[in-house]
Design a protein around this motif. Structure first.
Motif, short mmCIF file in Angstrom:
data_model
loop_
_atom_site.label_atom_id
_atom_site.label_comp_id
_atom_site.label_asym_id
_atom_site.label_seq_id
_atom_site.Cartn_x
_atom_site.Cartn_y
_atom_site.Cartn_z
N ARG A 130 0.81 -1.23 0.00
CA ARG A 130 0.00 0.00 0.00
C ARG A 130 0.84 1.27 0.00
O ARG A 130 0.35 2.35 -0.36
N SER A 141 0.07 -7.42 2.80
CA SER A 141 -0.66 -6.36 3.48
C SER A 141 0.19 -5.58 4.46
O SER A 141 -0.11 -4.42 4.75
N ASN A 188 -3.87 -1.00 7.26
CA ASN A 188 -3.61 -2.13 6.37
C ASN A 188 -4.55 -3.29 6.67
O ASN A 188 -4.73 -3.66 7.82
#
Length: 279
Positions: free
Chosen positions: A219, A244, A253
């Motif tokens: 991310r 993640s 997350n």
């Protein structure tokens, strides 16, 4: 679904190793790696719960290192836990994290109602202490509303409360993981939100000493950075992983939000000294 980067209360996550396994199963994750910072004491608990909830477990750790003054996190997968050289690395990085946290707590105590006892209260026994626990102490003291706010303001590297992290060289850690039969992969290598990052030449040098993969799907990477990392991986013959970087309620997350392909997991399994623990 395969998620190769998660944290429990053994380091800076908000759920026990068993809870992470239960949450992975509930999120539809088939295979999950427990990769606590500089620590492996959560493996047994995670393995027992993973077998109960039907999740395959990849045993690993996220090792704190430095390259040319840049903080670099190295994911090590499926390494032999009794390998003395690597355990010495993990013990040394835990001690460095502890000393850093003490220094930062002392600095914080001069301006905020935060002391070492409050920081320690945010972590369980055997936990690898770090900046997230300082952030949690600031939240507990009512100074900030969340970890994210603490990292963006008071604990930001540009702030006077920040203390640089003393850690071993990334190249030495890569070799230690390999000597222990493990698979070394750079975690979130282009996450500029965390500070300075490695350039392509530095990644090439790490590849030369044995680096096997790049965590591209994360991310903290833009689509452009993902493609750049994929290009580097193709050129150097590196594995490409995704995950993640799950921390429970400590970060936004979510389990499975990025994932690794079955083909890459199979390659990691072939290279690692330990088996993937399947239910």
């Amino acid at each position: 679904m395969i998620d190769l980067h998660t944290h429990s209360t053994v380091s800076d996550g908000h759920g026990s190793p068993a809870q992470v396994m239960r949450e992975a199963a509930a999120a539809g994750v088939d295979t999950v790696a427990l990769t606590d910072h500089d620590q492996i004491i959560g493996w047994d608990e995670a393995a027992a719960e993973a077998a109960q909830v039907g999740v395959s477990l990849v045993r690993g750790a996220e090792i704190s290192t430095l390259t040319d003054g840049v903080s670099v996190h190295l994911l090590g997968y499926l390494f032999r836990p009794a390998e003395s050289a690597l355990l010495e690395f993990l013990e040394g990085t835990r001690e460095a994290r502890l000393n850093r946290a003490r220094k930062m707590a002392d600095l914080l105590s001069r301006d905020f109602p935060v002391d070492w006892e409050l920081v320690q209260a945010q972590a369980g026994e055997g936990t690898t202490l770090g900046r997230p626990h300082l952030a949690d102490a600031l939240v507990a003291a009512g100074v900030v509303a969340s970890r994210d706010e603490a990292f963006a303001t008071i604990l930001n590297p540009s702030n006077k409360y920040y203390v640089r992290h003393a850690a071993p060289a990334t190249a030495l850690a890569v070799r230690a993981v390999i000597e222990a039969g493990g698979v070394p992969v750079l975690a979130h290598p282009f996450a500029v939100q965390r500070g300075r990052t490695l350039d392509e030449a530095a990644i090439e040098r790490l590849h030369a000493v044995g680096l096997m993969g790049l965590e591209a799907y994360h991310r903290d990477h833009t689509p452009q950075q993902v493609e750049q990392l994929r290009g580097i991986a193709r050129r150097l013959g590196l594995l490409v992983t995704g995950s993640s970087d799950y921390h429970g309620t400590g970060k936004p997350n979510r389990l499975g939000e990025h994932y690794t392909s079955p083909e890459v997991l199979a390659e990691i399994a072939d290279r690692g000294a330990l088996p993937i623990l399947r239910p």
